[in-house]
Design a protein around this motif. Structure first.
Motif, PDB file in Angstrom:
ATOM      1  N   SER A  68      -1.248   3.654   4.343  1.00 45.47           N
ATOM      2  CA  SER A  68      -0.909   4.606   5.399  1.00 45.47           C
ATOM      3  C   SER A  68      -0.417   3.863   6.640  1.00 45.47           C
ATOM      4  N   PHE A  69      -0.957   2.658   6.863  1.00 47.36           N
ATOM      5  CA  PHE A  69      -0.474   1.867   8.003  1.00 47.36           C
ATOM      6  C   PHE A  69       1.018   1.576   7.848  1.00 47.36           C
ATOM      7  N   LEU A  70       1.389   1.099   6.665  1.00 51.31           N
ATOM      8  CA  LEU A  70       2.794   0.754   6.445  1.00 51.31           C
ATOM      9  C   LEU A  70       3.683   1.984   6.489  1.00 51.31           C
ATOM     10  N   ARG A  71       3.131   3.089   5.978  1.00 52.05           N
ATOM     11  CA  ARG A  71       3.903   4.331   5.969  1.00 52.05           C
ATOM     12  C   ARG A  71       4.239   4.741   7.396  1.00 52.05           C
ATOM     13  N   CYS A  72       3.210   4.662   8.280  1.00 53.57           N
ATOM     14  CA  CYS A  72       3.456   5.034   9.671  1.00 53.57           C
ATOM     15  C   CYS A  72       4.379   4.029  10.346  1.00 53.57           C
ATOM     16  N   LEU A  73       4.226   2.759   9.990  1.00 54.26           N
ATOM     17  CA  LEU A  73       5.067   1.724  10.582  1.00 54.26           C
ATOM     18  C   LEU A  73       6.528   1.980  10.253  1.00 54.26           C
ATOM     19  N   GLU A  74       6.753   2.396   9.032  1.00 59.21           N
ATOM     20  CA  GLU A  74       8.117   2.539   8.545  1.00 59.21           C
ATOM     21  C   GLU A  74       8.762   3.850   9.009  1.00 59.21           C
ATOM     22  N   ALA A  75       7.945   4.894   9.143  1.00 61.39           N
ATOM     23  CA  ALA A  75       8.502   6.212   9.434  1.00 61.39           C
ATOM     24  C   ALA A  75       8.952   6.308  10.881  1.00 61.39           C
ATOM     25  N   GLU A  76       9.921   7.164  11.102  1.00 66.71           N
ATOM     26  CA  GLU A  76      10.369   7.399  12.469  1.00 66.71           C
ATOM     27  C   GLU A  76       9.488   8.468  13.097  1.00 66.71           C
ATOM     28  N   GLY A  77       9.118   8.253  14.341  1.00 66.69           N
ATOM     29  CA  GLY A  77       8.364   9.280  15.055  1.00 66.69           C
ATOM     30  C   GLY A  77       6.862   9.185  14.902  1.00 66.69           C
ATOM     31  N   VAL A  78       6.366   8.265  14.088  1.00 66.01           N
ATOM     32  CA  VAL A  78       4.922   8.069  13.946  1.00 66.01           C
ATOM     33  C   VAL A  78       4.647   6.589  14.148  1.00 66.01           C
ATOM     34  N   GLU A  79       3.576   6.295  14.838  1.00 68.19           N
ATOM     35  CA  GLU A  79       3.192   4.888  14.986  1.00 68.19           C
ATOM     36  C   GLU A  79       1.838   4.686  14.330  1.00 68.19           C
ATOM     37  N   PRO A  80       1.591   3.484  13.800  1.00 66.57           N
ATOM     38  CA  PRO A  80       0.335   3.281  13.076  1.00 66.57           C
ATOM     39  C   PRO A  80      -0.897   3.206  13.984  1.00 66.57           C
ATOM     40  N   VAL A  81      -2.015   3.614  13.426  1.00 62.73           N
ATOM     41  CA  VAL A  81      -3.304   3.525  14.100  1.00 62.73           C
ATOM     42  C   VAL A  81      -4.258   2.851  13.129  1.00 62.73           C
ATOM     43  N   ALA A 117       5.396  11.426  -1.351  1.00 62.66           N
ATOM     44  CA  ALA A 117       4.181  11.880  -0.679  1.00 62.66           C
ATOM     45  C   ALA A 117       3.207  10.727  -0.489  1.00 62.66           C
ATOM     46  N   VAL A 118       3.179   9.796  -1.437  1.00 66.37           N
ATOM     47  CA  VAL A 118       2.223   8.698  -1.322  1.00 66.37           C
ATOM     48  C   VAL A 118       2.775   7.575  -0.458  1.00 66.37           C
ATOM     49  N   PHE A 119       4.015   7.182  -0.704  1.00 66.85           N
ATOM     50  CA  PHE A 119       4.501   5.966  -0.055  1.00 66.85           C
ATOM     51  C   PHE A 119       5.396   6.233   1.141  1.00 66.85           C
ATOM     52  N   GLY A 120       5.933   7.420   1.263  1.00 71.26           N
ATOM     53  CA  GLY A 120       6.790   7.703   2.398  1.00 71.26           C
ATOM     54  C   GLY A 120       7.992   6.772   2.439  1.00 71.26           C
ATOM     55  N   PRO A 121       8.355   6.350   3.637  1.00 72.80           N
ATOM     56  CA  PRO A 121       9.561   5.532   3.755  1.00 72.80           C
ATOM     57  C   PRO A 121       9.413   4.143   3.137  1.00 72.80           C
ATOM     58  N   THR A 122       8.167   3.700   2.856  1.00 69.25           N
ATOM     59  CA  THR A 122       8.039   2.368   2.269  1.00 69.25           C
ATOM     60  C   THR A 122       8.425   2.370   0.793  1.00 69.25           C
ATOM     61  N   LEU A 123       8.751   3.551   0.279  1.00 67.20           N
ATOM     62  CA  LEU A 123       9.107   3.672  -1.134  1.00 67.20           C
ATOM     63  C   LEU A 123      10.241   2.733  -1.526  1.00 67.20           C
ATOM     64  N   SER A 124      11.193   2.553  -0.610  1.00 67.77           N
ATOM     65  CA  SER A 124      12.379   1.792  -1.004  1.00 67.77           C
ATOM     66  C   SER A 124      12.082   0.311  -1.202  1.00 67.77           C
ATOM     67  N   SER A 125      10.909  -0.160  -0.752  1.00 67.90           N
ATOM     68  CA  SER A 125      10.633  -1.575  -0.945  1.00 67.90           C
ATOM     69  C   SER A 125       9.843  -1.838  -2.226  1.00 67.90           C
ATOM     70  N   LEU A 126       9.545  -0.791  -2.987  1.00 71.03           N
ATOM     71  CA  LEU A 126       8.761  -0.981  -4.201  1.00 71.03           C
ATOM     72  C   LEU A 126       9.673  -1.327  -5.368  1.00 71.03           C
ATOM     73  N   MET A 127       9.260  -2.323  -6.129  1.00 76.65           N
ATOM     74  CA  MET A 127      10.044  -2.683  -7.307  1.00 76.65           C
ATOM     75  C   MET A 127       9.727  -1.748  -8.467  1.00 76.65           C
ATOM     76  N   LEU A 128       8.453  -1.469  -8.663  1.00 83.71           N
ATOM     77  CA  LEU A 128       8.026  -0.656  -9.808  1.00 83.71           C
ATOM     78  C   LEU A 128       7.214   0.524  -9.287  1.00 83.71           C
ATOM     79  N   PRO A 129       7.894   1.579  -8.851  1.00 84.76           N
ATOM     80  CA  PRO A 129       7.178   2.664  -8.172  1.00 84.76           C
ATOM     81  C   PRO A 129       6.045   3.276  -8.998  1.00 84.76           C
ATOM     82  N   ALA A 130       6.287   3.537 -10.276  1.00 88.26           N
ATOM     83  CA  ALA A 130       5.244   4.190 -11.063  1.00 88.26           C
ATOM     84  C   ALA A 130       4.008   3.307 -11.151  1.00 88.26           C
ATOM     85  N   PHE A 131       4.221   2.030 -11.301  1.00 91.66           N
ATOM     86  CA  PHE A 131       3.113   1.087 -11.382  1.00 91.66           C
ATOM     87  C   PHE A 131       2.338   1.050 -10.069  1.00 91.66           C
TER      88      PHE A 131
END
Lengths: 285, 375
Positions: free
Chosen positions: A183-196, B238-252
């Motif tokens: 969730s930290f990385l998700r917030c870091l990466e997303a626009e408009g949300v910052e990690p906590v 829903a799980v990875f959000g924007p970090t999805l694009s850095s995953l090599m093997l998403p299902a794994f």
């Protein structure tokens, strides 16, 4: 003839398929349960890990009490996080294994300087899991924190930390944030949300009266930790802290509050307080 | 003279097609599409599913016109001996290259995910042997394998999709199409170019015990695999959000996020099982198609003897084509769309036009009779 071939193939596979290249025996691994990150001088990165001592834990269950610490704290430095982790091998007879790591603890200074490049390693590495919790030590380094902190009720500090952070998931308390690496990385990466991240502090315990012997024979726990509040990041840099009340506010906003206590002024009697338990809070997904 | 005498049912064909499509889904989708922003990946997979329906319909319709012949045979019938054989060779090449990319995908997936020090050939050769062995036994065996194992794979996929429910947050799906439709065009093309692998159904039609089921089962395959793919992308976002694009093997990576009550954990083996099953059966299917196609091109009586050599060739391809996993992803991002779409769509359209022209100039029965005499 075909029977012979089948027997031959079976025997051949049985003798060659006994294992794989990447076989790792359990007793050659050191299970890392918590990991700390600091930046030291000369722009080096210092990694501190807790490695569980399985024999100490086993001995403790046999004779109910063991004076031995159940974990080993060790640090190493390197120019990058990966190099620091690899340098651990120089000191550890068992290869550190990160799949069971529960906590990534970041020192305050390091957090202020930015953690994106460090956490990236744990996000991409094949062993580390994204379910590890990200915590920031207030007013100290991760190394100091990991070297000192213990819990009275658990043999492994990571178990203690896990027990406390479980309250958030179970919804017993609303004050700490629940922050996994994912969730930290998700917030870091997303626009408009910052990690906590979770804020942790070392809490000194009162020294026991001299001469008193408690049930615990091992060294008295002098410093324990408190998980509460939040470390606020902007981008990958720490910018400030939230106290417990403010953190509950964050959890209200993000829809994570499930239970907890609200203390309010009693409406019809001045100077008195009422505590309300939150039973059902609307939950965002 | 028939090279393959086996018969399979419509549902078996559907299972094989679904498994074919699930290979990239369970291994590297949606990272292979190179989508940015990744939030829109589910729109692109939904769009790709819808857009590939008419394409698949066209292929099925074409094959139904010559339902007693494989695509290799009727391309010679329609384009004449020379051009028809060229089309046949292109198709066999295409199937072999697809088999090679699948081999490489699964080999790289294994080495990246858990066994980085094991030589990739260990996995590739094992998979190729599994597939080739099944392919030698003929289409009936492959079809039955597919029918039984599709349910297993779907179960695996559903487990991977549902168990990490704790870490999903669906607000990640927003905003939808933040940067408009343009950035999802190419990813959509990549997704479609996996669907057009279904041109392989041209080999199966004469072996169907009920040709009427062709349209139903190919559309069913598109629907099932499209639904699975879209569900997969939704959950991944829903799980990875924007970090999805850095995953090599998403299902794994998704399976690594499963943690229920601190005991139901470390279920990476589920997607790995799905990789193994889907790739092995799909390989069998593709090896079978290339071997039968090759046998028909050269007028051989049996295809079995061609399976192992063709499998060996595709093992070699899988090593020679790509330098690394990144190279493979780059290939899927940039080359694959043009290659796959031009081969399959090009051949389908050319053959379709030829069929229309032939059909107008003479009764199709006459053509077939002519052709029989030519033999």
């Amino acid at each position: 003839m075909s029977k012979f071939i089948i027997i031959f193939i079976t025997a051949f596979s049985a003798s060659t398929l006994t294992g794989c290249w990447n076989r790792r025996e359990l007793d050659t691994l050191g299970f890392v349960t918590a990991l700390g990150v600091d930046r030291t001088g000369e722009s080096k990165i210092e990694i501190t890990v807790h490695v569980a001592k399985p024999f100490a834990i086993a001995r403790a269950t046999e004779s109910s009490v063991s004076p031995e610490k159940a974990f080993w704290v060790v640090s190493s430095t390197g120019s990058t996080a990966f190099e620091a982790i690899r340098n651990l091998l120089l000191q550890s007879p068992r290869r550190p294994f990160y799949a069971h790591n529960r906590f990534i603890v970041i020192g305050e200074e390091c957090a202020r300087a930015g953690v994106g490049d460090i956490l990236d390693l744990f996000a991409r590495d094949g062993e580390a899991r994204r379910l590890a919790r990200v915590e920031v030590v207030k007013g100290s380094t991760a190394r100091q924190f990991l070297e000192q902190v213990e819990f009275e009720l658990e043999r492994l500090p990571s178990e203690g930390g896990q027990g406390i952070s479980r309250y958030v998931q179970e919804g017993v308390s609303a004050e700490p944030v629940d922050c996994t690496l994912n969730s930290f990385l998700r917030c870091l990466e997303a626009e408009g949300v910052e990690p906590v991240a979770v804020r942790v502090e070392a809490v000194p315990k009162m020294p026991a009266a001299p001469g008193s012997v408690g049930d615990l024979l091992r060294d008295q726990v002098k410093i324990s930790s408190k998980h509460g509040g939040a470390a606020v990041f902007k981008g990958d840099k720490l910018v400030g802290w939230l106290d417990e009340r403010e953190t509950r506010g964050v959890n209200w906003v993000t829809g994570k509050v499930r239970s907890g206590i609200l203390v309010i002024d009693q409406p019809n009697e001045k100077g008195k307080l009422v505590s309300l338990e939150i039973l059902r809070a609307p939950r965002a997904s | 003279m028939k090279v393959e005498r086996g018969k399979i049912s419509g549902s078996q064909l559907m299972a094989l097609l679904v498994l074919t499509r699930l290979v990239p889904v369970t291994i590297e989708f949606p990272s292979v599409t190179g989508i940015n922003p990744p939030q829109d990946a589910w729109v692109s997979s939904l769009g790709a599913t819808l857009l590939s329906i008419p394409v698949i319909l066209l292929m099925a319709h074409l094959s139904l016109k010559y339902s007693d012949k494989t695509i290799i045979e009727y391309s010679q019938l329609l384009l004449g001996n020379f051009f028809g054989k060229i089309v046949g060779f292109v198709l066999v090449w295409y199937w072999l290259s697809v088999a090679a990319t699948m081999l490489r995908s699964v080999g790289d997936a294994y080495t990246t995910a858990i066994m980085p020090e094991t030589p990739i050939l260990a996995f590739i050769i094992t998979m190729a042997l599994l597939g080739a062995n099944a392919a030698r036994s003929g289409l009936e065996v492959v079809g039955r394998l597919g029918e039984v194992n599709m349910l297993v794979v779907i179960l695996f996929v559903l487990l991977t999709l549902s168990l990490p429910y704790k870490v999903m947050s669906f607000e990640n799906l927003l905003p939808v199409l933040a940067r408009g439709i343009k950035p999802i065009m190419l990813p959509m093309g990549t997704a479609i170019s996996f669907f057009v692998e279904f041109i392989i159904l041209g080999m199966v039609v004469p072996c169907l015990n009920d040709t009427g089921a062709l349209i139903r089962s190919s559309l069913g395959a598109v629907a099932i695999s499209g639904a699975v793919m879209t569900a997969f992308t939704v959950v991944l976002i829903a799980v990875f959000g924007p970090t999805l694009s850095s995953l090599m093997l998403p299902a794994f990576s998704l399976a690594r996020m499963i943690s229920i009550g601190e005991f139901l954990e470390r279920l990476e083996v589920i997607p790995m099982g799905a990789w193994t099953i889907t790739v092995a059966i799909t390989l069998a299917f593709f090896f079978w198609a290339s071997a039968v196609g090759m046998a028909q091109l050269f007028g051989l009586r049996r295809f079995q003897s061609l399976v192992y050599p063709l499998a060996a060739i595709s093992v070699a391809f899988s090593i020679l084509f790509f330098e690394s996993f990144l190279d493979l992803e780059l290939y899927f991002n940039e080359v694959w769309v043009a290659y796959s779409l031009s081969v399959t769509l090009g051949i389908t359209i050319i053959l379709y036009v030829a069929a229309l022209v032939r059909g107008r100039s003479s009764a199709s029965g006459k053509v077939t009779r002519l052709c029989r005499r030519n033999r």
